[in-house]
Motif scaffolding. Sequence first.
Motif, PDB file in Angstrom:
ATOM      1  N   GLY A  78       0.818  -1.203   0.000  1.00  0.00           N
ATOM      2  CA  GLY A  78       0.000   0.000   0.000  1.00  0.00           C
ATOM      3  C   GLY A  78       0.854   1.256   0.000  1.00  0.00           C
ATOM      4  O   GLY A  78       1.885   1.310   0.681  1.00  0.00           O
ATOM      5  N   THR A  79       0.438   2.248  -0.755  1.00  0.00           N
ATOM      6  CA  THR A  79       1.193   3.501  -0.810  1.00  0.00           C
ATOM      7  C   THR A  79       0.251   4.685  -0.969  1.00  0.00           C
ATOM      8  O   THR A  79      -0.810   4.555  -1.586  1.00  0.00           O
ATOM      9  CB  THR A  79       2.185   3.489  -1.994  1.00  0.00           C
ATOM     10  OG1 THR A  79       2.949   4.718  -1.997  1.00  0.00           O
ATOM     11  CG2 THR A  79       1.468   3.365  -3.319  1.00  0.00           C
ATOM     12  N   PRO A  80       0.642   5.835  -0.446  1.00  0.00           N
ATOM     13  CA  PRO A  80      -0.055   7.059  -0.830  1.00  0.00           C
ATOM     14  C   PRO A  80       0.407   7.457  -2.222  1.00  0.00           C
ATOM     15  O   PRO A  80       1.457   7.005  -2.685  1.00  0.00           O
ATOM     16  CB  PRO A  80       0.416   8.068   0.224  1.00  0.00           C
ATOM     17  CG  PRO A  80       1.790   7.595   0.599  1.00  0.00           C
ATOM     18  CD  PRO A  80       1.730   6.095   0.519  1.00  0.00           C
ATOM     19  N   ALA A  81      -0.383   8.273  -2.882  1.00  0.00           N
ATOM     20  CA  ALA A  81       0.026   8.820  -4.188  1.00  0.00           C
ATOM     21  C   ALA A  81       0.613  10.196  -3.947  1.00  0.00           C
ATOM     22  O   ALA A  81      -0.077  11.110  -3.525  1.00  0.00           O
ATOM     23  CB  ALA A  81      -1.168   8.909  -5.126  1.00  0.00           C
ATOM     24  N   TYR A  82       1.907  10.329  -4.185  1.00  0.00           N
ATOM     25  CA  TYR A  82       2.594  11.608  -4.039  1.00  0.00           C
ATOM     26  C   TYR A  82       3.001  12.098  -5.420  1.00  0.00           C
ATOM     27  O   TYR A  82       3.869  11.496  -6.068  1.00  0.00           O
ATOM     28  CB  TYR A  82       3.831  11.463  -3.162  1.00  0.00           C
ATOM     29  CG  TYR A  82       3.557  11.239  -1.692  1.00  0.00           C
ATOM     30  CD1 TYR A  82       2.327  11.535  -1.115  1.00  0.00           C
ATOM     31  CD2 TYR A  82       4.556  10.737  -0.855  1.00  0.00           C
ATOM     32  CE1 TYR A  82       2.093  11.339   0.230  1.00  0.00           C
ATOM     33  CE2 TYR A  82       4.332  10.540   0.503  1.00  0.00           C
ATOM     34  CZ  TYR A  82       3.097  10.839   1.028  1.00  0.00           C
ATOM     35  OH  TYR A  82       2.863  10.638   2.375  1.00  0.00           O
ATOM     36  N   HIS A  83       2.365  13.142  -5.903  1.00  0.00           N
ATOM     37  CA  HIS A  83       2.710  13.727  -7.202  1.00  0.00           C
ATOM     38  C   HIS A  83       2.687  12.688  -8.325  1.00  0.00           C
ATOM     39  O   HIS A  83       3.565  12.656  -9.183  1.00  0.00           O
ATOM     40  CB  HIS A  83       4.082  14.407  -7.136  1.00  0.00           C
ATOM     41  CG  HIS A  83       4.213  15.372  -6.000  1.00  0.00           C
ATOM     42  ND1 HIS A  83       3.480  16.531  -5.920  1.00  0.00           N
ATOM     43  CD2 HIS A  83       4.965  15.328  -4.878  1.00  0.00           C
ATOM     44  CE1 HIS A  83       3.778  17.171  -4.797  1.00  0.00           C
ATOM     45  NE2 HIS A  83       4.671  16.465  -4.151  1.00  0.00           N
ATOM     46  N   GLY A  84       1.678  11.834  -8.292  1.00  0.00           N
ATOM     47  CA  GLY A  84       1.516  10.850  -9.358  1.00  0.00           C
ATOM     48  C   GLY A  84       2.416   9.637  -9.244  1.00  0.00           C
ATOM     49  O   GLY A  84       2.566   8.888 -10.210  1.00  0.00           O
ATOM     50  N   GLY A  85       3.013   9.420  -8.086  1.00  0.00           N
ATOM     51  CA  GLY A  85       3.896   8.271  -7.917  1.00  0.00           C
ATOM     52  C   GLY A  85       3.850   7.735  -6.503  1.00  0.00           C
ATOM     53  O   GLY A  85       3.172   8.290  -5.636  1.00  0.00           O
ATOM     54  N   ILE A  86       4.558   6.635  -6.265  1.00  0.00           N
ATOM     55  CA  ILE A  86       4.575   6.034  -4.935  1.00  0.00           C
ATOM     56  C   ILE A  86       5.458   6.858  -4.010  1.00  0.00           C
ATOM     57  O   ILE A  86       6.298   7.645  -4.453  1.00  0.00           O
ATOM     58  CB  ILE A  86       5.047   4.572  -4.978  1.00  0.00           C
ATOM     59  CG1 ILE A  86       6.547   4.475  -5.279  1.00  0.00           C
ATOM     60  CG2 ILE A  86       4.251   3.782  -6.018  1.00  0.00           C
ATOM     61  CD1 ILE A  86       7.095   3.061  -5.147  1.00  0.00           C
ATOM     62  N   SER A  87       5.278   6.663  -2.717  1.00  0.00           N
ATOM     63  CA  SER A  87       6.061   7.415  -1.742  1.00  0.00           C
ATOM     64  C   SER A  87       7.509   6.934  -1.717  1.00  0.00           C
ATOM     65  O   SER A  87       7.816   5.794  -2.079  1.00  0.00           O
ATOM     66  CB  SER A  87       5.455   7.254  -0.345  1.00  0.00           C
ATOM     67  OG  SER A  87       5.669   5.942   0.148  1.00  0.00           O
ATOM     68  N   GLY A  88       8.402   7.802  -1.264  1.00  0.00           N
ATOM     69  CA  GLY A  88       9.807   7.422  -1.113  1.00  0.00           C
ATOM     70  C   GLY A  88       9.978   6.301  -0.103  1.00  0.00           C
ATOM     71  O   GLY A  88      10.871   5.451  -0.244  1.00  0.00           O
ATOM     72  N   LEU A  89       9.113   6.266   0.912  1.00  0.00           N
ATOM     73  CA  LEU A  89       9.181   5.241   1.948  1.00  0.00           C
ATOM     74  C   LEU A  89       8.969   3.847   1.346  1.00  0.00           C
ATOM     75  O   LEU A  89       9.740   2.916   1.613  1.00  0.00           O
ATOM     76  CB  LEU A  89       8.111   5.531   3.008  1.00  0.00           C
ATOM     77  CG  LEU A  89       8.314   4.977   4.421  1.00  0.00           C
ATOM     78  CD1 LEU A  89       9.525   5.603   5.083  1.00  0.00           C
ATOM     79  CD2 LEU A  89       7.057   5.234   5.256  1.00  0.00           C
ATOM     80  N   VAL A  90       7.944   3.737   0.525  1.00  0.00           N
ATOM     81  CA  VAL A  90       7.645   2.448  -0.103  1.00  0.00           C
ATOM     82  C   VAL A  90       8.688   2.117  -1.168  1.00  0.00           C
ATOM     83  O   VAL A  90       9.125   0.966  -1.296  1.00  0.00           O
ATOM     84  CB  VAL A  90       6.228   2.458  -0.699  1.00  0.00           C
ATOM     85  CG1 VAL A  90       5.962   1.199  -1.510  1.00  0.00           C
ATOM     86  CG2 VAL A  90       5.184   2.587   0.414  1.00  0.00           C
ATOM     87  N   LYS A  91       9.124   3.117  -1.931  1.00  0.00           N
ATOM     88  CA  LYS A  91      10.146   2.870  -2.954  1.00  0.00           C
ATOM     89  C   LYS A  91      11.444   2.384  -2.325  1.00  0.00           C
ATOM     90  O   LYS A  91      12.118   1.486  -2.864  1.00  0.00           O
ATOM     91  CB  LYS A  91      10.406   4.155  -3.751  1.00  0.00           C
ATOM     92  CG  LYS A  91      11.422   3.994  -4.894  1.00  0.00           C
ATOM     93  CD  LYS A  91      10.966   2.967  -5.916  1.00  0.00           C
ATOM     94  CE  LYS A  91      11.753   3.050  -7.220  1.00  0.00           C
ATOM     95  NZ  LYS A  91      13.178   2.775  -7.054  1.00  0.00           N
ATOM     96  N   ASN A  92      11.822   2.940  -1.182  1.00  0.00           N
ATOM     97  CA  ASN A  92      13.042   2.505  -0.516  1.00  0.00           C
ATOM     98  C   ASN A  92      12.939   1.040  -0.095  1.00  0.00           C
ATOM     99  O   ASN A  92      13.904   0.279  -0.213  1.00  0.00           O
ATOM    100  CB  ASN A  92      13.320   3.388   0.698  1.00  0.00           C
ATOM    101  CG  ASN A  92      14.633   3.057   1.371  1.00  0.00           C
ATOM    102  OD1 ASN A  92      15.687   3.066   0.756  1.00  0.00           O
ATOM    103  ND2 ASN A  92      14.577   2.745   2.666  1.00  0.00           N
TER     104      ASN A  92
END
Length: 202
Positions: A78-92
């Motif tokens: 699960g991720t929030p949508a930040y500026h049309g993309g996944i969060s840095g937290l989830v990407k990391n």
Amino acid sequence: MSQPFIVGFGGTTRPGSSSEKLVRAGLAACEAHGAKVRLFDGAYLSTLPHYAPEDPQRTAAQTEFVEAIRQCDGLIIGTPAYHGGISGLVKNALDLLEDLRADARVYFDARPVGLMVSAAGWQGTGITLSALRDMVHAMRGWPTPIGVTVNSLAGPIFNDQGKIADPQVAATVTAQAEQVIRFSHAFRASPALSGQDLQRAS
């Protein structure tokens, strides 16, 4: 066959975020269908150092997370949508799973992955869900046909206890969990079964 092990991760640095509540709900639905579950919430993910490919050293939290993914039969992300993309937290967290590249079952291979996105507007949910699907495909996972998207501006989604109050969202979360469980059983019964075979079977 033993119960499947489903791992969920996601959320934000804010405790009880919408994306974290969605993952919790998805795991609860999987548990109701007989799965063993494990959650890595936003607070946990925020303790993971930035992924550095040149540094093989891992903290205890990084090792615990990678090992859980290595052992699981399916995932919910699960991720929030930040500026049309996944969060840095989830990407990391996803980047850290490069540690699975040399496994016999590399990355998310032979595992269904349920995807959930929460955003302040429908445009962000669709774009982000599509981007997250591409990432899971790149990691050899099989995103479930059902993706969960929530527009936080559309009305109250959760009640005071953090449970899903919107019947349509609740039904979608349950349907996704059923797919995660069904396909995890199928992959475990026939490890060589491909995503294309599963689509025909469904």
